[in-house]
Scaffold this motif. Structure first.
Motif, mmCIF file in Angstrom:
data_model
loop_
_atom_site.group_PDB
_atom_site.id
_atom_site.type_symbol
_atom_site.label_atom_id
_atom_site.label_comp_id
_atom_site.label_asym_id
_atom_site.label_seq_id
_atom_site.Cartn_x
_atom_site.Cartn_y
_atom_site.Cartn_z
ATOM 1 N N GLY A 52 20.311 -40.578 1.463
ATOM 2 C CA GLY A 52 19.255 -39.616 1.782
ATOM 3 C C GLY A 52 18.561 -39.965 3.097
ATOM 4 O O GLY A 52 18.267 -39.083 3.917
ATOM 5 N N TYR A 53 18.352 -41.252 3.297
ATOM 6 C CA TYR A 53 17.713 -41.734 4.513
ATOM 7 C C TYR A 53 18.559 -41.355 5.730
ATOM 8 O O TYR A 53 18.053 -40.942 6.773
ATOM 9 C CB TYR A 53 17.546 -43.254 4.403
ATOM 10 N N ASN A 54 19.875 -41.474 5.548
ATOM 11 C CA ASN A 54 20.786 -41.133 6.631
ATOM 12 C C ASN A 54 20.774 -39.630 6.933
ATOM 13 O O ASN A 54 20.733 -39.226 8.098
ATOM 14 C CB ASN A 54 22.208 -41.601 6.275
ATOM 15 N N LEU A 55 20.779 -38.816 5.876
ATOM 16 C CA LEU A 55 20.712 -37.358 6.082
ATOM 17 C C LEU A 55 19.442 -37.007 6.857
ATOM 18 O O LEU A 55 19.451 -36.186 7.778
ATOM 19 C CB LEU A 55 20.712 -36.622 4.739
ATOM 20 N N TYR A 56 18.353 -37.661 6.482
ATOM 21 C CA TYR A 56 17.061 -37.418 7.132
ATOM 22 C C TYR A 56 17.112 -37.840 8.614
ATOM 23 O O TYR A 56 16.716 -37.088 9.500
ATOM 24 C CB TYR A 56 15.979 -38.171 6.366
ATOM 25 N N LYS A 57 17.658 -39.036 8.854
ATOM 26 C CA LYS A 57 17.731 -39.539 10.227
ATOM 27 C C LYS A 57 18.641 -38.679 11.101
ATOM 28 O O LYS A 57 18.392 -38.506 12.292
ATOM 29 C CB LYS A 57 18.231 -41.000 10.227
ATOM 30 N N GLU A 58 19.708 -38.185 10.474
ATOM 31 C CA GLU A 58 20.636 -37.317 11.200
ATOM 32 C C GLU A 58 20.081 -35.894 11.287
ATOM 33 O O GLU A 58 20.697 -35.027 11.918
ATOM 34 C CB GLU A 58 21.989 -37.258 10.468
ATOM 35 N N ASN A 59 18.955 -35.699 10.630
ATOM 36 C CA ASN A 59 18.344 -34.380 10.538
ATOM 37 C C ASN A 59 19.393 -33.325 10.124
ATOM 38 O O ASN A 59 19.509 -32.259 10.734
ATOM 39 C CB ASN A 59 17.686 -34.004 11.863
ATOM 40 N N ALA A 60 20.141 -33.662 9.088
ATOM 41 C CA ALA A 60 21.217 -32.788 8.622
ATOM 42 C C ALA A 60 20.651 -31.441 8.172
ATOM 43 O O ALA A 60 19.556 -31.378 7.620
ATOM 44 C CB ALA A 60 21.932 -33.464 7.446
ATOM 45 N N ASP A 61 21.401 -30.401 8.413
ATOM 46 C CA ASP A 61 20.980 -29.073 7.971
ATOM 47 C C ASP A 61 21.525 -28.848 6.555
ATOM 48 O O ASP A 61 22.701 -28.540 6.365
ATOM 49 C CB ASP A 61 21.533 -28.021 8.944
ATOM 50 N N LEU A 62 20.659 -29.020 5.578
ATOM 51 C CA LEU A 62 21.112 -28.968 4.180
ATOM 52 C C LEU A 62 21.685 -27.604 3.817
ATOM 53 O O LEU A 62 22.641 -27.518 3.051
ATOM 54 C CB LEU A 62 19.968 -29.345 3.230
ATOM 55 N N ASP A 63 21.103 -26.555 4.394
ATOM 56 C CA ASP A 63 21.622 -25.208 4.111
ATOM 57 C C ASP A 63 23.080 -25.098 4.528
ATOM 58 O O ASP A 63 23.919 -24.576 3.784
ATOM 59 C CB ASP A 63 20.807 -24.151 4.878
ATOM 60 N N VAL A 64 23.360 -25.605 5.726
ATOM 61 C CA VAL A 64 24.735 -25.541 6.242
ATOM 62 C C VAL A 64 25.656 -26.427 5.406
ATOM 63 O O VAL A 64 26.757 -26.023 5.035
ATOM 64 C CB VAL A 64 24.780 -25.937 7.736
ATOM 65 N N LEU A 65 25.169 -27.643 5.072
ATOM 66 C CA LEU A 65 25.982 -28.553 4.252
ATOM 67 C C LEU A 65 26.350 -27.884 2.927
ATOM 68 O O LEU A 65 27.479 -27.972 2.467
ATOM 69 C CB LEU A 65 25.233 -29.854 3.980
ATOM 70 N N LEU A 66 25.375 -27.218 2.346
ATOM 71 C CA LEU A 66 25.622 -26.563 1.063
ATOM 72 C C LEU A 66 26.617 -25.426 1.192
ATOM 73 O O LEU A 66 27.460 -25.222 0.324
ATOM 74 C CB LEU A 66 24.307 -26.045 0.471
ATOM 75 N N GLN A 67 26.511 -24.702 2.310
ATOM 76 C CA GLN A 67 27.429 -23.588 2.545
ATOM 77 C C GLN A 67 28.882 -24.046 2.525
ATOM 78 O O GLN A 67 29.759 -23.365 2.034
ATOM 79 C CB GLN A 67 27.152 -22.981 3.913
ATOM 80 N N PHE A 68 29.102 -25.236 3.095
ATOM 81 C CA PHE A 68 30.473 -25.734 3.214
ATOM 82 C C PHE A 68 30.831 -26.744 2.135
ATOM 83 O O PHE A 68 31.850 -27.405 2.231
ATOM 84 C CB PHE A 68 30.684 -26.342 4.602
ATOM 85 N N SER A 69 29.966 -26.874 1.145
ATOM 86 C CA SER A 69 30.197 -27.951 0.191
ATOM 87 C C SER A 69 31.212 -27.574 -0.873
ATOM 88 O O SER A 69 31.231 -26.460 -1.377
ATOM 89 C CB SER A 69 28.877 -28.338 -0.478
ATOM 90 N N SER A 70 32.028 -28.531 -1.205
ATOM 91 C CA SER A 70 32.898 -28.404 -2.367
ATOM 92 C C SER A 70 32.051 -28.824 -3.565
ATOM 93 O O SER A 70 31.015 -29.463 -3.397
ATOM 94 C CB SER A 70 34.087 -29.338 -2.214
ATOM 95 N N PRO A 71 32.503 -28.497 -4.786
ATOM 96 C CA PRO A 71 31.713 -28.887 -5.960
ATOM 97 C C PRO A 71 31.394 -30.385 -6.005
ATOM 98 O O PRO A 71 30.289 -30.763 -6.354
ATOM 99 C CB PRO A 71 32.604 -28.470 -7.130
ATOM 100 N N ILE A 72 32.356 -31.239 -5.641
ATOM 101 C CA ILE A 72 32.105 -32.685 -5.729
ATOM 102 C C ILE A 72 31.023 -33.105 -4.724
ATOM 103 O O ILE A 72 30.192 -33.953 -5.003
ATOM 104 C CB ILE A 72 33.410 -33.506 -5.517
ATOM 105 N N TYR A 73 31.011 -32.439 -3.574
ATOM 106 C CA TYR A 73 29.998 -32.778 -2.572
ATOM 107 C C TYR A 73 28.629 -32.273 -3.008
ATOM 108 O O TYR A 73 27.613 -32.948 -2.808
ATOM 109 C CB TYR A 73 30.377 -32.204 -1.198
#
Ligand code: NAD
Length: 297
Positions: free
Chosen positions: A187-208
């Motif tokens: 989570g800390y890494n996602l925050y530091k990378e300022n990941a776009d969670l909406d985009v990640l979710l759009q492309f996420s497979s069920p396991i992700y």
């Protein structure tokens, strides 16, 4: 279906295993887990009193005549709270719900002459019901005296697993301290990378999605509880350092472009997992299916 029937029982109450019992005291009973046990015990017909942070001036009166005292306070103050308890009747059961077991059980054995039992409910207070949930039991002293409590917990639907306190804490280093620490760093890494969670979710497979859910739910919960769980494990530093070392080893193989070595390691680990690998694949298939079915975003 089993879960539903337990949920219904939660509305109407549970069978009381031990009748004509003197009052039960929950130290930290206003907290999350203490509150859940308060609810479950009350629904089972027991009289429950609470001894929380600001009640210590009345501790003697609250604990007077208690048949059982359950300690459910933050890990960092558990031992000092146990040593602060008034002298309990010889037949009073002293129990705790702490996520670590060695030190609290030792502290309870030192503070009280009577029956002692350490419990670790392996679930959070947000479970809808205790059906199929696991409670780890570390016997302290005089187990006959608290057998009814274990039976009562089973009536609530939970499963019990007995463990040695040290063995429990050791396993917890991997199961909890490591798990939560890894989620924290993820989570800390996602925050530091300022990941776009909406985009990640759009492309996420069920396991992700499942992985994101596991990590994300950590940060919806109490920072102090998880910090305490991670910090309370004396040897978790070693376990985490070992993990980091393996991460670096794997990174080296990757950086060296050593595909063969990576495959060899992969197969070595797979062989070590043995039958469990297939079992985990089958089990996760159902989890992934229901994760996909129940997606809300
Ligand atoms: P919490 O913070 O919700 O509750 C702790 C309670 O203890 C609060 O009501 C607080 O006021 C009280 N308290 C604090 N200091 C006190 C003191 N000196 N004297 C008396 N009361 C005091 O915490 P929680 O999540 O309910 O956790 C309680 C215990 O349950 C911890 O040992 C934790 O390891 C264990 N546990 C929690 C979970 C979980 O998911 N919440 C799961 C398993 C085990």
């Amino acid at each position: 279906l089993m879960r539903e029937s337990y949920l219904n029982e939660k509305d109407v109450g549970f069978k009381q295993i031990k009748t004509d019992l003197r009052p039960i005291v929950i130290v930290g009973g206003h907290g999350q887990l203490g509150g859940l046990f308060h609810q479950m015990l009350t629904l089972s017909g027991y009289e429950v009193r609470i001894l929380d942070k600001h009640d210590w001036d009345q501790a003697e009166a609250i604990c007077d005549n208690a048949s059982m005292v359950i300690v459910s306070v933050p890990i960092s103050v558990t031992e000092s709270v146990i040593s602060r308890l008034p002298t309990l009747a010889d037949d009073c059961i002293l129990a705790d719900l702490t996520s670590v077991k060695s030190k609290p059980v030792a502290a309870m054995l030192a503070a009280h002459k009577g029956p002692v039992v350490g419990l670790h409910p392996m679930f959070g207070p947000d479970v809808g019901s205790l059906a199929k949930q696991l409670v780890v039991v570390c016997h302290g002293r005089d187990s006959d005296a608290y057998q009814w409590l274990l039976e009562q917990i089973k009536i609530w639907g939970a499963r019990l697993a007995e463990a040695d306190a040290h063995q429990h804490d050791e396993a917890m280093q991997l199961v909890q301290a490591m798990r939560h620490f890894s989620s924290f760093v993820y989570g800390y890494n996602l925050y530091k990378e300022n990941a776009d969670l909406d985009v990640l979710l759009q492309f996420s497979s069920p396991i992700y999605r499942l992985e994101l859910a596991m990590v994300g739910r950590l940060f919806a919960q109490d920072a102090e509880l998880y910090t305490d769980i991670i910090f309370a494990q004396e040897h978790s530093h070693d376990a985490i350092a070992d993990y980091l070392k393996r991460y670096q080893e794997a990174l080296k193989i990757l950086q060296a472009g050593d595909r063969d070595q990576f495959i060899a390691t992969f197969n070595e680990v797979g062989k070590w997992f043995g039958d469990f690998a297939g079992q985990f694949q089958r089990e996760s298939r159902n989890m992934l299916k229901s994760a996909n079915d129940s997606r809300q975003i």
